[in-house]
Write an enzyme that holds these catalytic residues in place. Structure first.
Site, PDB file in Angstrom:
ATOM      1  NE  ARG A 492      -3.848  -0.268   2.174  1.00 17.20           N
ATOM      2  CZ  ARG A 492      -5.001  -0.229   1.507  1.00 17.20           C
ATOM      3  NH1 ARG A 492      -5.389   0.899   0.954  1.00 17.20           N
ATOM      4  NH2 ARG A 492      -5.747  -1.286   1.397  1.00 17.20           N
ATOM      5  CD  GLU A 525      -4.622  -3.880   3.079  1.00 20.21           C
ATOM      6  OE1 GLU A 525      -5.742  -3.936   2.527  1.00 20.21           O
ATOM      7  OE2 GLU A 525      -3.929  -2.858   3.130  1.00 20.21           O
ATOM      8  CD  GLU A 536      -8.650   0.282  -0.752  1.00 17.71           C
ATOM      9  OE1 GLU A 536      -8.403   1.092   0.157  1.00 17.71           O
ATOM     10  OE2 GLU A 536      -8.854  -0.916  -0.561  1.00 17.71           O
ATOM     11  CG  ASP A 593     -12.273  10.789  -8.900  1.00 21.96           C
ATOM     12  OD1 ASP A 593     -12.855  11.494  -9.738  1.00 21.96           O
ATOM     13  OD2 ASP A 593     -11.918  11.199  -7.780  1.00 21.96           O
ATOM     14  CB  CYS A 806     -16.428  -7.880  -4.623  1.00 19.67           C
ATOM     15  SG  CYS A 806     -14.920  -7.795  -3.656  1.00 19.67           S
TER      16      CYS A 806
END
Length: 838
Positions: A492, A525, A536, A593, A806
């Site tokens: 991340r 994760e 994400e 975005d 999902c």
């Protein structure tokens, strides 16, 4: 036997089958006068005439009594020949000599004389018979209303040309319109300028203005078209009449000037048959027709478009379609759609079009090596890219070339077709059976972006399954562990570095892996990627890449859009990664975005940036250059500009650039200001960011180069695919949301939930959407297309709501009060990031 002789014989057989020879004692079994003959309709008779021609069957000579019999019957039938029964009476076909029987084709002058005669007598039967006879005969209609015929407007005030007609005629003359009739034997294979048609369009329109006010004449026109079109279909399909005589196009030009073609009288039989005949025209003829219509102006082109659209809609709502009875098999809808394509390209050519400024550096993705798909015999399904539309190729204009068409693109979309088309079947026809089955994806202008996105989805999924199957096949042969997915394992806090290294390795070693389904895993994760983790991942990559501190893109506070930083110190691989991310998002059906001006999507589709694009990407500069072009004073003395410009680099320092060699010595004047604006635009939108954009586009094409994306979608639709809709209609989302685990739309907590959501501000609504679906944008078609699920997650508790991005699922505990619901929900959506375990 030459074509003319063959055509004549077939016509004689047809008349023998439909009218007979007139001999009551005829023994020819293929003659309508024979007592044992079974009557045939026009279509069956046309097919039978071809069979008789092939076997050289017996052909009767007309009996001497036939013409007298027809003449005797004409008086009793003259009032019956206008019924819409699909048949022409003998009175229509063989008018009496005193009723202008010597008229073999129509001119404006002739029509006026006949009209005057009929008005004096108060009887229009002679006019009805002449109209019926000539409009039902292709040879006669082809010769009507020629430009070289004398005009009648001098003697008939009601036929005086309007200002619009004068303008139309003047425009035609300026463009070099020829008034000479083309010889059937000369130049049959040459390219014709649309202005060279021999029909006097203005005269035809004036004649129709008079004729369509007479009810009996309109009925005769309907019957004549019904009688004419089967013969035209045969002419075009079997006799290649257009190649022999390009004036055959005159028939279509004249008939389509009828402004009542969209009326119910025509919609039942006449117009469907006419569209079928028109769809049989060769591409060169359709191109001429499209160019001609593009000169008509908005009003006439729109009428053509609305005529075909009305026929399509009328046919669709009059029938029922399902997986067995496909709309693709409806001959009327298919023919009308193909005719609508002619109007679509006319609208493009008649508006503002840019056939230049194409990107010449597009990479050729074709390879000479044989692929495994070809070895398996699947090259049709997995072929690279779609075929080029023949009409588009003939005209040399594409949908993307249209900057501002005469008619907006949206007006060509037919919603009734979009509601009933089976896109899975249509996709198969498009990719595999295009030669034998019609696909609406071959006419993408009629489909909305939602329907087209379904076709793209099928294409993407099939490619994913194909790559998965090939991976399994290779692993069996090579004895390796299969890797059916495009797996990305990233940290991340090092997401850009990890993604860049992994994707760069894949693109160099095995670029076909980019066509596999994306599977993302964040190190440490436990989220399993069923779509939400990928969402994400995309969001985090874009947040970091578009960070102004990195300097890859510049941000305009006024437009709130990003543009490529021409002074960026980042290497090309970073821009390639951004292109890959956009391509992967489309391929994996994810919404991003991103905030680019429309010129970016135009450039991705193969166009270069032009002056008009500056209004979106650089509005301040656009306004300045526009004022320069419109300046009425002394440009050189008042503006004091040269062909040297300046802009700021990454550190804010000014950088000088010469638009021409020794540009600082060349002043901008009234004469060369357009050149200055063009060079300035070329530098800002193309040259200055060439390195960055080329790398960006390379990454995008790595994923989409074999996709029908470029063929099906316009730039604004590509933006919608990538970014989703900016409009968030939560009322529509509420209507389509489903409930599980004991909840229903009538549950008190569900009512409280929607009241809370509707009370949120715009930013809070976007946070909720991000929390639930993984993106703060609506999918193509709006939030109503988003299938959200709200499931019960236990009784009252202090736990926060959770989600499965999902599956667009929200797990909502049954809180005891509306206030607690609001507080827990706001906390959940505000601090939602990651898939770690608490």
């Amino acid at each position: 036997m030459n074509r003319a002789a063959a055509k004549h014989l077939i016509e004689r057989y047809f008349r023998q089958l439909t009218e007979g020879c007139g001999n009551g004692d005829c023994t020819n079994e293929f003659c309508a006068s024979c007592c044992d003959f079974q009557p045939l309709d026009n279509n069956s008779a046309a097919a039978k005439a071809l069979e008789l021609f092939k076997i050289n069957a017996k052909l009767c000579n007309p009996h001497p009594s036939k013409k007298e019999t027809d003449a005797a019957q004409s008086d009793s039938c003259e009032h019956e020949n206008t019924h819409l029964d699909g048949k022409m009476s003998n009175a229509d076909l063989f008018p009496l000599k005193e009723d202008f029987s010597d008229v073999h084709y129509l001119t404006e002058n002739t029509v006026c004389m006949i009209l005057s005669s009929c008005e004096e007598k108060g009887d229009y039967s002679a006019l009805v018979r002449i109209i019926g006879r000539i409009f039902s005969n292709a040879e006669a209609l082809m010769k009507c209303f020629r430009k070289d015929e004398p005009n009648a407007t001098e003697n008939h005030d009601s036929f005086k040309p309007t200002d619009a007609d004068k303008h139309e005629k003047q425009k035609s003359e300026e463009m070099g319109a020829s008034s000479a009739a083309a010889s059937p034997d000369e130049g049959a294979n040459e390219m014709f300028d649309p202005c060279e048609v021999t029909v006097d369009i203005c005269a035809v329109r004036r004649v129709y203005d008079r004729l369509l006010n007479i009810d009996q004449v309109e009925a005769a026109l309907v019957n004549a078209i019904i009688f004419l079109t089967p013969n035209m279909e045969l002419d075009l399909e079997y006799l290649d009449v257009y190649e022999t005589n390009p004036d055959y196009l005159n028939i279509f030009i004249i008939v389509l000037e009828n402004s009542n073609l969209h009326s119910p009288e025509y919609l039942e039989v006449a117009l469907p048959q006419f569209c079928k005949a028109m769809s049989k025209l060769p591409v060169t003829a359709l191109a001429r027709l499209s160019k001609l219509w593009s000169m008509y102006g908005l009003q006439h082109t729109r009428r053509m478009m609305e005529t075909f659209q009305q026929l399509i809609t009328f046919t669709v709502i009059s029938n029922e379609y399902d997986s067995e009875n496909l709309i693709n098999d409806d001959e009327t809808v298919v023919a009308a759609t193909q005719c609508l394509k002619v109007a679509f390209y006319a609208s493009l050519q008649g508006g503002i079009v840019d056939v230049e400024h194409n990107d010449e550096d597009e990479e050729d993705t074709e390879v000479d090596e044989i692929t495994l798909h070809e070895l398996l015999g699947e090259e049709q399904l997995y072929k690279k890219g779609p075929r080029v539309d023949p009409l588009e190729k003939e005209l040399g204009v594409r949908s993307i070339d249209g900057i501002k068409p005469l008619i907006p693109f949206e007006d060509f979309i037919n919603e009734s077709v979009n509601e009933v088309v089976e896109m899975d079947k249509d996709f198969t026809f498009f990719k595999v059976n295009a030669e034998t089955k019609f696909s609406f994806q071959s006419c993408p202008f009629i489909l909305n972006v939602i329907t087209k996105s379904q076709g793209l989805y099928y294409d993407n999924r099939i490619r994913m399954y194909s790559e998965r199957r090939l991976t399994a096949l290779y692993s069996m042969v090579q004895g390796q562990q299969p890797n059916p997915y495009l797996k990305l394992k990233v940290r991340r806090d090092h997401i850009i570095d990890d993604a860049l290294v992994r994707l760069e390795m894949i693109s160099m070693e095995n670029p076909s892996d980019l066509k596999k389904q994306l599977f993302v895993e964040f190190e440490g994760e436990q989220g399993v990627d069923e779509g939400g983790v990928s969402k994400e991942f995309f969001q985090l990559v874009l947040e970091e890449i578009f960070n102004p501190d990195i300097g890859m893109f510049t941000y305009d506070d006024e437009t709130k859009l990003f543009w490529f930083n021409s002074s960026s110190l980042e290497n090309e691989a970073q821009y390639t990664l951004v292109g890959l991310v956009l391509g992967l998002a489309i391929y994996n059906n994810c919404i991003l975005d991103v905030h680019f001006p429309m010129v970016v999507y135009r450039k991705l589709m193969g166009k270069k940036g032009t002056f008009l694009d500056l209004s979106d990407s650089h509005p301040v500069l656009y306004q300045s250059l526009k004022e320069l072009l419109e300046f009425a004073g002394n440009v050189e003395e008042d503006m004091m500009l040269t062909f040297q410009i300046s802009h700021k680099d990454l550190f804010g320092s000014p950088v000088l650039y010469d638009l021409k060699e020794q540009g600082d010595q060349i002043p901008v004047t009234k004469e060369n200001r357009q050149e200055f604006v063009d060079l300035y635009t070329e530098y800002i939108l193309n040259k200055s960011v060439e390195r960055q954009f080329k790398a960006f586009k390379k990454g995008f094409l790595m994923v989409t180069n074999e996709s029908p994306l470029k063929y099906l979608f316009r730039p604004e639709e590509v933006e919608l695919l990538i970014c989703g809709s900016r409009k968030l209609d939560f009322e529509a989302l509420e209507k389509t949301t489903e409930y599980d685990g004991g909840y229903s739309k009538d549950s008190q907590i569900i009512k409280d939930f929607w009241e809370t959501i509707h009370s949120f501000g715009e930013e809070q609504k976007r946070l909720f959407l991000q929390f639930t679906t993984g993106t703060d944008r609506a999918p193509v078609g709006g939030l109503g297309k988003l299938k959200m699920i709200i499931a019960k997650n236990g009784s009252d508790t202090d736990r926060l709501p959770t989600s499965h991005t999902c599956f667009n699922a929200l797990l909502l505990p049954e809180y005891s009060s509306k206030e607690k619901l609001r507080e827990r929900l706001l906390k959940a959506i505000t601090y939602a990031k990651g898939f770690g375990m608490l």
